[in-house]
Design a protein around this motif. Sequence first.
Motif, PDB file in Angstrom:
ATOM      1  N   PRO A  13       0.828  -1.209   0.000  1.00  0.00           N
ATOM      2  CA  PRO A  13       0.000   0.000   0.000  1.00  0.00           C
ATOM      3  C   PRO A  13       0.860   1.255   0.000  1.00  0.00           C
ATOM      4  O   PRO A  13       2.075   1.186   0.206  1.00  0.00           O
ATOM      5  CB  PRO A  13      -0.800  -0.129   1.302  1.00  0.00           C
ATOM      6  CG  PRO A  13       0.011  -1.029   2.164  1.00  0.00           C
ATOM      7  CD  PRO A  13       0.683  -1.994   1.239  1.00  0.00           C
ATOM      8  N   PRO A  14       0.242   2.410  -0.221  1.00  0.00           N
ATOM      9  CA  PRO A  14       1.007   3.665  -0.235  1.00  0.00           C
ATOM     10  C   PRO A  14       1.779   3.875   1.064  1.00  0.00           C
ATOM     11  O   PRO A  14       1.303   3.545   2.148  1.00  0.00           O
ATOM     12  CB  PRO A  14      -0.074   4.734  -0.421  1.00  0.00           C
ATOM     13  CG  PRO A  14      -1.209   4.024  -1.066  1.00  0.00           C
ATOM     14  CD  PRO A  14      -1.186   2.632  -0.513  1.00  0.00           C
ATOM     15  N   GLN A  15       2.972   4.425   0.923  1.00  0.00           N
ATOM     16  CA  GLN A  15       3.855   4.676   2.056  1.00  0.00           C
ATOM     17  C   GLN A  15       4.014   6.181   2.271  1.00  0.00           C
ATOM     18  O   GLN A  15       3.858   6.978   1.343  1.00  0.00           O
ATOM     19  CB  GLN A  15       5.251   4.091   1.790  1.00  0.00           C
ATOM     20  CG  GLN A  15       5.265   2.694   1.207  1.00  0.00           C
ATOM     21  CD  GLN A  15       4.906   1.644   2.222  1.00  0.00           C
ATOM     22  OE1 GLN A  15       5.512   1.576   3.283  1.00  0.00           O
ATOM     23  NE2 GLN A  15       3.915   0.823   1.901  1.00  0.00           N
ATOM     24  N   LEU A  16       4.382   6.535   3.486  1.00  0.00           N
ATOM     25  CA  LEU A  16       4.713   7.916   3.822  1.00  0.00           C
ATOM     26  C   LEU A  16       6.170   7.969   4.255  1.00  0.00           C
ATOM     27  O   LEU A  16       6.585   7.229   5.148  1.00  0.00           O
ATOM     28  CB  LEU A  16       3.813   8.423   4.954  1.00  0.00           C
ATOM     29  CG  LEU A  16       4.188   9.768   5.596  1.00  0.00           C
ATOM     30  CD1 LEU A  16       4.158  10.892   4.569  1.00  0.00           C
ATOM     31  CD2 LEU A  16       3.259  10.068   6.772  1.00  0.00           C
ATOM     32  N   MET A  17       6.946   8.831   3.616  1.00  0.00           N
ATOM     33  CA  MET A  17       8.325   9.072   4.029  1.00  0.00           C
ATOM     34  C   MET A  17       8.408  10.488   4.585  1.00  0.00           C
ATOM     35  O   MET A  17       8.030  11.450   3.916  1.00  0.00           O
ATOM     36  CB  MET A  17       9.290   8.913   2.854  1.00  0.00           C
ATOM     37  CG  MET A  17      10.725   9.316   3.184  1.00  0.00           C
ATOM     38  SD  MET A  17      11.829   9.097   1.765  1.00  0.00           S
ATOM     39  CE  MET A  17      13.207  10.139   2.265  1.00  0.00           C
ATOM     40  N   ILE A  18       8.878  10.605   5.826  1.00  0.00           N
ATOM     41  CA  ILE A  18       8.995  11.902   6.488  1.00  0.00           C
ATOM     42  C   ILE A  18      10.469  12.219   6.710  1.00  0.00           C
ATOM     43  O   ILE A  18      11.210  11.409   7.276  1.00  0.00           O
ATOM     44  CB  ILE A  18       8.260  11.910   7.842  1.00  0.00           C
ATOM     45  CG1 ILE A  18       6.770  11.612   7.652  1.00  0.00           C
ATOM     46  CG2 ILE A  18       8.449  13.251   8.545  1.00  0.00           C
ATOM     47  CD1 ILE A  18       5.997  11.492   8.958  1.00  0.00           C
ATOM     48  N   LEU A  19      10.885  13.394   6.260  1.00  0.00           N
ATOM     49  CA  LEU A  19      12.217  13.913   6.557  1.00  0.00           C
ATOM     50  C   LEU A  19      12.041  15.181   7.377  1.00  0.00           C
ATOM     51  O   LEU A  19      11.424  16.143   6.920  1.00  0.00           O
ATOM     52  CB  LEU A  19      12.984  14.222   5.274  1.00  0.00           C
ATOM     53  CG  LEU A  19      14.327  14.942   5.475  1.00  0.00           C
ATOM     54  CD1 LEU A  19      15.314  14.055   6.223  1.00  0.00           C
ATOM     55  CD2 LEU A  19      14.906  15.398   4.139  1.00  0.00           C
ATOM     56  N   SER A  20      12.568  15.182   8.591  1.00  0.00           N
ATOM     57  CA  SER A  20      12.395  16.349   9.457  1.00  0.00           C
ATOM     58  C   SER A  20      13.735  16.982   9.791  1.00  0.00           C
ATOM     59  O   SER A  20      14.781  16.326   9.790  1.00  0.00           O
ATOM     60  CB  SER A  20      11.664  15.968  10.749  1.00  0.00           C
ATOM     61  OG  SER A  20      12.462  15.136  11.569  1.00  0.00           O
ATOM     62  N   GLY A  21      13.662  18.284  10.095  1.00  0.00           N
ATOM     63  CA  GLY A  21      14.837  19.034  10.501  1.00  0.00           C
ATOM     64  C   GLY A  21      14.565  19.792  11.784  1.00  0.00           C
ATOM     65  O   GLY A  21      13.579  19.551  12.486  1.00  0.00           O
ATOM     66  N   ALA A  22      15.427  20.751  12.081  1.00  0.00           N
ATOM     67  CA  ALA A  22      15.387  21.449  13.365  1.00  0.00           C
ATOM     68  C   ALA A  22      14.067  22.164  13.607  1.00  0.00           C
ATOM     69  O   ALA A  22      13.653  22.343  14.757  1.00  0.00           O
ATOM     70  CB  ALA A  22      16.540  22.442  13.448  1.00  0.00           C
TER      71      ALA A  22
END
Length: 247
Positions: A13-22
């Motif tokens: 199924p569809p995936q979520l990729m999260i890239l976070s910073g400060a």
Amino acid sequence: MFTMKGEWANDAPPQLMILSGAGLSAESGIRTFRDAGGLWEGHDIDTVCNFDNWRDNLELVHGFYQARREAAAKADPNPAHDAVARWQTRWPTHILTQNVDDLLERAGCTDVCHLHGRLQDMRCYDCDYEWEHGLGPWTVDQDACPDCGSTRGVKPGVVFFGEMAPEYRTLQRAMDSLRPRDVLLVVGTSGQVLPVARMGLEAPGPTILNNLEPSDVIPDRCFDHTLYRPAGEAVAEVEALLARYLD
């Protein structure tokens, strides 16, 4: 430990990729990296975060990161951290962060990939031993590596300028694994360390950027959706977009 399991298979199924910073942790009182009035003001980066000379400035380096650990220990997860944890339970989610604090984990997130290391870790460069020290104090010439006993070969487990960042390989694998139905969400990063603009352009599926304000480094055209407001204030709108693509 962040792992790339079978969730990225073509029939998944569809995936979520999260890239976070400060910017994700700014509302928790963790001062940001490159912003005006931010963390490095009053400190020479080449003195407290340079892999080539950290041994020459050992007391200052450990004092600086001790202050960072104390600040992290006093901070609490904010609504944006809580939202990421909630999204991870709702959709298949892969979390990568440039942050060295543990606020995502304290909010309930699991398998977080810390691209630039963690404040609570230490590494001895006299014997190459790594361990979790926690957020407590470290005193140069008193505290020692638990493996070899070195007192002056121990470095905070944060990636310094000029140092290899092994988890960048994980980030590249995650980007390469994105499919047209997967969503890339980038939150609170300046784009001055990682090529965020290129990531937005190259992702094959929907892309969302949530930063405090626009930046010439990340033009609006690089993302399908841009939300310029604090991460905690953008949670509802981001969640609505995610639901549109992932439900």
